[in-house]
Design an enzyme around this catalytic site. Structure first.
Site, PDB file in Angstrom:
ATOM      1  N   LYS A 202       1.285   4.420  -0.819  1.00  0.00           N
ATOM      2  CA  LYS A 202       2.016   3.752   0.103  1.00  0.00           C
ATOM      3  C   LYS A 202       3.475   4.411  -0.048  1.00  0.00           C
ATOM      4  CE  LYS A 202       3.768  -0.722   2.058  1.00  0.00           C
ATOM      5  NZ  LYS A 202       3.662  -1.967   2.023  1.00  0.00           N
ATOM      6  N   LYS A 256      -0.587   5.621   3.587  1.00  0.00           N
ATOM      7  CA  LYS A 256       0.365   4.639   4.714  1.00  0.00           C
ATOM      8  C   LYS A 256       1.756   5.276   4.300  1.00  0.00           C
ATOM      9  CE  LYS A 256       2.066   0.108   5.435  1.00  0.00           C
ATOM     10  NZ  LYS A 256       2.084  -1.246   4.858  1.00  0.00           N
TER      11      LYS A 256
HETATM   12  C1  PBG Z   1       4.524  -5.243   3.515  1.00  0.00           C
HETATM   13  C2  PBG Z   1       3.768  -4.376   4.359  1.00  0.00           C
HETATM   14  C3  PBG Z   1       4.562  -3.713   5.087  1.00  0.00           C
HETATM   15  C4  PBG Z   1       3.535  -3.077   6.089  1.00  0.00           C
HETATM   16  C5  PBG Z   1       2.427  -3.715   5.642  1.00  0.00           C
HETATM   17  N1  PBG Z   1       2.559  -4.614   4.512  1.00  0.00           N
HETATM   18  C6  PBG Z   1       6.042  -3.272   5.091  1.00  0.00           C
HETATM   19  C7  PBG Z   1       6.660  -3.037   4.012  1.00  0.00           C
HETATM   20  O1  PBG Z   1       6.155  -2.661   2.877  1.00  0.00           O
HETATM   21  O2  PBG Z   1       7.902  -3.136   4.015  1.00  0.00           O
HETATM   22  C8  PBG Z   1       4.012  -2.053   7.106  1.00  0.00           C
HETATM   23  C9  PBG Z   1       3.076  -2.004   8.037  1.00  0.00           C
HETATM   24  C10 PBG Z   1       3.579  -1.232   9.565  1.00  0.00           C
HETATM   25  O3  PBG Z   1       4.812  -0.746   9.481  1.00  0.00           O
HETATM   26  O4  PBG Z   1       2.834  -1.412  10.398  1.00  0.00           O
HETATM   27  N2  PBG Z   1       3.776  -5.685   1.989  1.00  0.00           N
END
Ligand code: PBG
Length: 332
Positions: A202, A256
């Site tokens: 991520k 991601k």
């Molecule tokens: C938070 C989380 C995020 C997303 C999924 N879980 C945002 C972040 O890490 O700030 C992003 C999903 C998206 O942008 O569609 N744990």
């Protein structure tokens, strides 16, 4: 040219593109409804929803409306949904205690959906951000995002979600060692068949902007997430993270954001052959929907092309806000 290809004109690669039937025959990758996981936003209240301006077509739903939509998604053939709570201001505290409350928004929604559509797989998000006063995924002490202390909280959150009936636990927090701790706790607590889909690779990405609007974290976030989420310049590190998470008991892994990181999807699939997923995140959805709504691109065409790209990159499936729209087209 590889030697197995006869020289022109014996080989004309256009021959198999001549007509639809031949193109259908030789197509290497295809998208199906079975590939889709639908992320949804939940809010408090009854029979209501709130549109999210930066995600045209997406709303935060009250649980009753969510249950109805979940039933529709299941009828369309979508195998799984993924829940994200929009928490009230009071639910956001320094100790994040709501995160592992049995009756928080997300756990209440799990029970309601399981009651009505038990065969739909429910994925959850494990990270403290919806319940944290400063918007971070972990506890913050003197500006530092605490790793080990956060893991204890994530384990409690995981067990509460499994208890409520979650099928797939999705740690999105990027703390080190959390997958192993969660897996051990699930085994010890009798949840042997609960899957973990780890957000293994991520990235600290600008593409999450609209999501943070959707869950109300945009204003709350103090600083950035660069000390725990990945640097966009790194690729080998993604493989190390995936290997680590698999070794700790993750059943599935995720990359991601999605489209800007298709190279990572391919490398992960080739290296490990594990069930691999991508998250086509909010900013990707916003770009496609925004351009389509302006008439600058053909929305349906670009949506389907963007989703097919994940299959080509080796993914088993994709989390996408387009899931219902794509499922409808695929079912036509
Ligand atoms: C938070 C989380 C995020 C997303 C999924 N879980 C945002 C972040 O890490 O700030 C992003 C999903 C998206 O942008 O569609 N744990």
């Amino acid at each position: 040219m590889p030697k197995s290809i006869a020289p022109f004109p014996m080989t004309r690669l256009r021959r198999t593109r001549k007509m639809g039937a031949l193109r259908d025959l030789v197509r290497e990758n295809e998208l199906s409804v079975n590939d889709l996981i639908w992320p949804v936003f939940i809010r408090e209240g009854h029979d209501d929803e709130t549109p999210i301006p930066s995600m045209p077509g997406v709303s935060r739903l009250t649980i009753d409306r969510l249950v109805a939509k979940a039933a529709e998604a299941y009828a369309l053939g979508i195998p799984a949904i993924c829940l994200f709570p929009y928490t009230s201001q009071e639910a956001r505290t320094l100790d994040c205690a709501q995160a592992w409350s049995a009756d928080n928004l997300s756990n209440t929604a799990i029970r309601a959906i399981k009651d009505r559509v038990p065969e739909l797989a429910i994925m959850t998000d494990v990270a403290l951000d919806p319940y944290n006063i400063n918007g971070h995924d972990g506890f913050v002490v003197d500006g530092e995002i605490m790793n080990d202390e956060t893991i204890e909280a994530l384990v409690k959150m995981t067990l509460a979600q499994a208890e409520a009936g979650a099928d797939i636990i999705g740690p999105s927090d990027m703390m080190d060692g959390r997958v192993g701790a969660m897996r051990r706790a699930l085994e010890a607590d009798g949840h042997r068949n609960v899957s973990i889909m780890s957000y293994s690779a991520k990235y600290a990405s600008g593409f999450y902007g609209p999501f943070r609007d959707a869950v109300g974290a945009s204003g709350a976030l103090v600083g950035d997430k660069k000390t725990y989420q990945m640097d966009p310049g790194n690729a080998d590190e993604a493989l190390r993270l995936v290997e680590r998470d698999l070794s700790e008991g993750a059943d599935m892994v995720m990359v991601k954001p999605g489209m800007p990181y298709l190279d990572i999807c391919r490398r992960v699939k080739d290296a490990f052959g594990a069930p691999t997923f991508a998250y086509q995140v909010s900013g990707e959805y916003a770009m496609i929907s925004g351009a389509a709504n302006n008439g600058w691109i053909d929305g349906e065409k670009v949506m389907m092309e963007s989703l097919l790209a994940f299959k080509r990159a080796g993914c088993n499936g994709v989390l996408t806000y387009f899931a219902p729209a794509a499922a409808k087209l695929l079912n036509e």
